[in-house]
Design an enzyme around this catalytic site. Structure first.
Site, PDB file in Angstrom:
ATOM      1  N   TYR A  17       3.413  -0.497   3.126  1.00 24.88           N
ATOM      2  CA  TYR A  17       2.636  -1.729   3.803  1.00 24.88           C
ATOM      3  C   TYR A  17       3.353  -2.258   4.857  1.00 24.88           C
ATOM      4  CZ  TYR A  17      -0.346  -1.936  -0.594  1.00 24.88           C
ATOM      5  OH  TYR A  17      -1.155  -1.612  -1.495  1.00 24.88           O
TER       6      TYR A  17
HETATM    7  P1  FDA Z   1      -0.994   6.988   9.271  1.00 23.01           P
HETATM    8  O1  FDA Z   1      -1.399   8.596   9.817  1.00 23.01           O
HETATM    9  O2  FDA Z   1      -0.890   6.158  10.124  1.00 23.01           O
HETATM   10  O3  FDA Z   1       0.607   7.276   8.837  1.00 23.01           O
HETATM   11  C1  FDA Z   1       1.500   6.665   8.246  1.00 23.01           C
HETATM   12  C2  FDA Z   1       2.681   6.862   8.819  1.00 23.01           C
HETATM   13  O4  FDA Z   1       3.138   8.062   8.461  1.00 23.01           O
HETATM   14  C3  FDA Z   1       3.026   7.054  10.271  1.00 23.01           C
HETATM   15  O5  FDA Z   1       4.441   6.423  10.214  1.00 23.01           O
HETATM   16  C4  FDA Z   1       2.974   8.477  10.362  1.00 23.01           C
HETATM   17  O6  FDA Z   1       3.701   8.814  11.873  1.00 23.01           O
HETATM   18  C5  FDA Z   1       3.567   9.114   9.224  1.00 23.01           C
HETATM   19  N1  FDA Z   1       2.664  10.250   8.863  1.00 23.01           N
HETATM   20  C6  FDA Z   1       1.504  10.394   8.795  1.00 23.01           C
HETATM   21  N2  FDA Z   1       1.122  11.641   8.499  1.00 23.01           N
HETATM   22  C7  FDA Z   1       2.368  12.262   8.781  1.00 23.01           C
HETATM   23  C8  FDA Z   1       2.832  13.838   8.493  1.00 23.01           C
HETATM   24  N3  FDA Z   1       2.036  14.581   8.135  1.00 23.01           N
HETATM   25  N4  FDA Z   1       4.010  14.078   8.489  1.00 23.01           N
HETATM   26  C9  FDA Z   1       5.156  13.045   8.771  1.00 23.01           C
HETATM   27  N5  FDA Z   1       4.888  11.988   9.081  1.00 23.01           N
HETATM   28  C10 FDA Z   1       3.457  11.509   8.928  1.00 23.01           C
HETATM   29  N6  FDA Z   1      -1.080   2.354  -0.036  1.00 23.01           N
HETATM   30  C11 FDA Z   1      -1.232   2.506  -1.495  1.00 23.01           C
HETATM   31  O7  FDA Z   1       0.091   2.761  -2.007  1.00 23.01           O
HETATM   32  N7  FDA Z   1      -2.116   2.151  -2.240  1.00 23.01           N
HETATM   33  C12 FDA Z   1      -3.256   1.967  -1.674  1.00 23.01           C
HETATM   34  O8  FDA Z   1      -4.376   1.726  -2.615  1.00 23.01           O
HETATM   35  C13 FDA Z   1      -3.548   1.730  -0.407  1.00 23.01           C
HETATM   36  N8  FDA Z   1      -4.731   1.247   0.066  1.00 23.01           N
HETATM   37  C14 FDA Z   1      -4.833   1.160   1.482  1.00 23.01           C
HETATM   38  C15 FDA Z   1      -6.122   0.832   2.106  1.00 23.01           C
HETATM   39  C16 FDA Z   1      -6.169   0.725   3.272  1.00 23.01           C
HETATM   40  C17 FDA Z   1      -7.575   0.245   3.904  1.00 23.01           C
HETATM   41  C18 FDA Z   1      -5.341   0.783   4.165  1.00 23.01           C
HETATM   42  C19 FDA Z   1      -5.379   0.478   5.730  1.00 23.01           C
HETATM   43  C20 FDA Z   1      -4.087   1.171   3.710  1.00 23.01           C
HETATM   44  C21 FDA Z   1      -3.798   1.529   2.189  1.00 23.01           C
HETATM   45  N9  FDA Z   1      -2.722   1.697   1.599  1.00 23.01           N
HETATM   46  C22 FDA Z   1      -2.367   2.148   0.384  1.00 23.01           C
HETATM   47  C23 FDA Z   1      -1.482   2.166   2.752  1.00 23.01           C
HETATM   48  C24 FDA Z   1      -1.230   3.573   2.913  1.00 23.01           C
HETATM   49  O9  FDA Z   1      -0.682   4.236   1.926  1.00 23.01           O
HETATM   50  C25 FDA Z   1      -0.534   3.660   4.079  1.00 23.01           C
HETATM   51  O10 FDA Z   1      -0.820   2.952   5.416  1.00 23.01           O
HETATM   52  C26 FDA Z   1      -0.067   5.027   4.432  1.00 23.01           C
HETATM   53  O11 FDA Z   1       1.236   5.360   5.235  1.00 23.01           O
HETATM   54  C27 FDA Z   1      -1.239   5.735   5.196  1.00 23.01           C
HETATM   55  O12 FDA Z   1      -1.232   7.198   5.461  1.00 23.01           O
HETATM   56  P2  FDA Z   1      -2.050   7.699   6.621  1.00 23.01           P
HETATM   57  O13 FDA Z   1      -1.560   8.953   6.728  1.00 23.01           O
HETATM   58  O14 FDA Z   1      -3.606   7.397   6.353  1.00 23.01           O
HETATM   59  O15 FDA Z   1      -1.580   6.957   7.911  1.00 23.01           O
END
Ligand code: FDA
Length: 514
Positions: free
Chosen positions: A455
């Site tokens: 978050y």
């Molecule tokens: P994103 O791609 O934006 O990455 C997030 C971070 O991780 C960035 O710093 C990115 O650079 C890094 N990163 C991404 N992929 C990587 C990789 N392959 N290698 C290295 N670094 C990498 N959380 C939770 O615990 N329970 C929940 O139920 C929810 N629900 C939820 C709903 C909604 C609508 C949102 C917007 C967010 C959540 N979250 C959540 C929060 C979510 O777990 C958090 O935003 C994650 O970091 C998202 O991962 P993404 O890959 O989607 O994001």
């Protein structure tokens, strides 16, 4: 070194010439003049606050194979560009696709295969897959296996698992990161490493410390967990007139001690009272029970009679059905919706914060919360309490970087959404959530006031531009990781001493950076 147009051109040449690119990279490189650039950038943006950010990537690469990732890491370093890695794009502060320096986005949207091994209850899931794709694929193979990850199906496993990740099975099985048994990551030297070759400390760091500071995670091997073929869900609402405060008070004293198959989360928001028509606060008690309703009702009557749960409030369904229910889909919706990578309600602007609670909040503390929810700014906002206990208390604070274990009764998320454009609208909401956060300070964890990395909240501290000192990073680092922040910095020092992989809240190395 600031990157010039020349060096951008050189960066591209470097990518195209990278020796091991057997699969051509040129079809997945998007410069700002490419007609698909905007759609490729925008497709995974999940927060409208960053939709028209002025600092856009110089280039976006959507790798098809690992060598594309390796080429981008090597060439970006050679030509003075930073990297932001994006999997699902849900970062609350847009750190996966916005930066104040010349940078490249490595977007893993095309690296998202999932292989489920039912016999061994494991799966390999590539970083660009979403939770929805993962849950869907598991459910296609087995009705009695699941995975304890987050609730929103569009979240990417790359960011989610590397930052912890929790959902309605947190009390029984802990975090998503607690169920990782192997991983593949490309490091700053372009080496593809697995658990054995990356070393114990790096494997520790990426299971809760955030992947972005350490390299690019390509895939996770996860342990699938047993789920009953029938589970029970409910969502019951109680307003202040219906004694919501008293029920929450009882919940605070029991929810972390209930049977670990039962997770009851509370979402508090404002509604118009159906009786008086006046504004009131409603607490929604949302729950997954890993068992049958016949067992749940007597258990609730004994352990939490104040909620007044009755059989009619409950629905029995499959575990995958509970995923759809918790994500807010109507009954009977096909599981295919889990494959949709865009949020079903459309996009909003939003800002969120988090806290941990170690002692129950007294009545006076809860009563002081409700006026915040009556304010206009809170029209599309809520406060959510998620109980800990169970498996979360069995794992020590240092076993993974995620330090918020025993002693935490529950976790809070504060979130506010809005749709009006412009700085004024945004500032009103951000001010509201900051005032709310100031108010709750007296009732939540202290020294440090803890927060959940997934978050992400840049209000709790950011690195200096350029040189990142440990002491500056400590301001936010101890809040997310407790004392694990020290070990994270040591791991960083070993694997990325020159601090190539950096952002506003990345782990700094302990030595001077070149
Ligand atoms: P994103 O791609 O934006 O990455 C997030 C971070 O991780 C960035 O710093 C990115 O650079 C890094 N990163 C991404 N992929 C990587 C990789 N392959 N290698 C290295 N670094 C990498 N959380 C939770 O615990 N329970 C929940 O139920 C929810 N629900 C939820 C709903 C909604 C609508 C949102 C917007 C967010 C959540 N979250 C959540 C929060 C979510 O777990 C958090 O935003 C994650 O970091 C998202 O991962 P993404 O890959 O989607 O994001």
């Amino acid at each position: 070194t600031p990157a010039s147009a020349d060096s951008h051109e050189n960066f591209l040449q470097c990518l195209y010439n990278y020796p091991e690119n057997t699969t051509s990279i040129s079809s997945v490189v998007y410069t700002q003049t490419n007609s698909s650039y905007t759609s490729v950038l925008d497709v995974s943006i999940q927060n409208l606050r960053f939709f028209n950010a002025t600092s856009k990537p110089v280039v976006i690469v959507t790798p098809l194979v690992v060598s594309h990732i390796q080429a981008t890491i090597i060439c970006a370093q050679r030509h003075g560009l930073q990297i932001r890695t994006r999997s699902g794009g849900h970062d609350y502060e847009g750190l996966s696709y916005v930066a104040g320096v010349p940078f490249v986005v490595v977007d893993l949207i095309k690296i998202r295969e999932i292989e489920v091994d039912v016999e061994n209850s494991t799966a390999w899931v590539q970083a660009g897959a979403t939770l929805g794709e993962l849950y869907y694929t598991i459910s296609q193979k087995s009705k009695t296996l699941g995975f304890p990850g987050g609730v929103c199906p569009t979240v990417g496993v790359g960011g989610h698992i590397s930052g912890g990740g929790y959902g309605f099975m947190i009390r029984k099985y802990g975090l998503a990161a607690d169920n990782v048994i192997d991983a593949k990551i490309v490091d700053v030297n372009g080496n593809l490493l697995d658990k054995e070759t990356m070393g114990e400390d790096l494997f520790w760091a990426i299971r809760g410390g955030g992947g972005a500071s350490f390299g690019i995670v390509v895939a996770w091997k996860i342990k699938l967990v047993p789920v009953p073929s029938t589970v029970t869900v409910f969502r019951v609402r109680r307003t202040l007139e219906e004694n919501a405060t008293g029920i929450i008070q009882k919940w605070q004293r029991g929810a972390n001690k209930f049977n670990e198959s039962l997770t009851i989360r509370i979402k508090m928001e404002r509604v118009n009272s159906s009786k008086s028509g006046n504004l009131t606060v409603e607490a929604q008690f949302e729950s997954l029970y890993l068992g049958r309703v016949d067992d749940l009702i007597p258990y609730m009557q004994k352990s939490f009679p104040e909620l007044g749960l009755v059989r009619e409030d409950c629905t029995e369904m499959s575990w995958i059905g509970s995923i759809l229910f918790m994500a807010g889909f109507p009954n009977g919706q096909s599981t295919d919706v889990l494959l949709n990578r865009t949020q079903s309600d459309g996009l909003f602007f939003f800002k969120a914060k988090s806290d941990y609670v170690r002692d129950p909040i007294p009545d006076v503390g809860l009563e002081g919360l409700w006026p915040f929810l009556y304010e206009d700014e809170a029209k599309d906002g809520y406060i959510q309490f998620t109980p800990y206990g169970g498996r979360m208390y069995e794992i020590s604070e240092s076993e993974t970087p995620f330090a918020h274990r025993s002693g935490n009764i529950f976790h809070i998320q504060y979130i506010v959404f809005w749709r009006e454009k412009g700085d004024v609208a945004a500032q009103r909401r951000v001010n509201w959530i900051r005032r709310l956060y100031n108010y709750t300070e007296a009732y939540v964890s202290k020294s440090p006031r803890s927060a959940y990395l997934n978050y992400r909240d840049l209000d709790i501290g950011v690195n200096n531009d350029g040189y990142t000192s440990f002491s500056q990073a400590s301001i936010w680092g101890f809040k997310y990781f407790g004392n694990n922040f020290n070990r994270l910095a040591r791991v960083k020092t070993r694997v990325d001493p020159r601090n190539f992989f950096r952002n506003e809240q990345s782990i700094p190395p302990l030595i001077s950076q070149g």
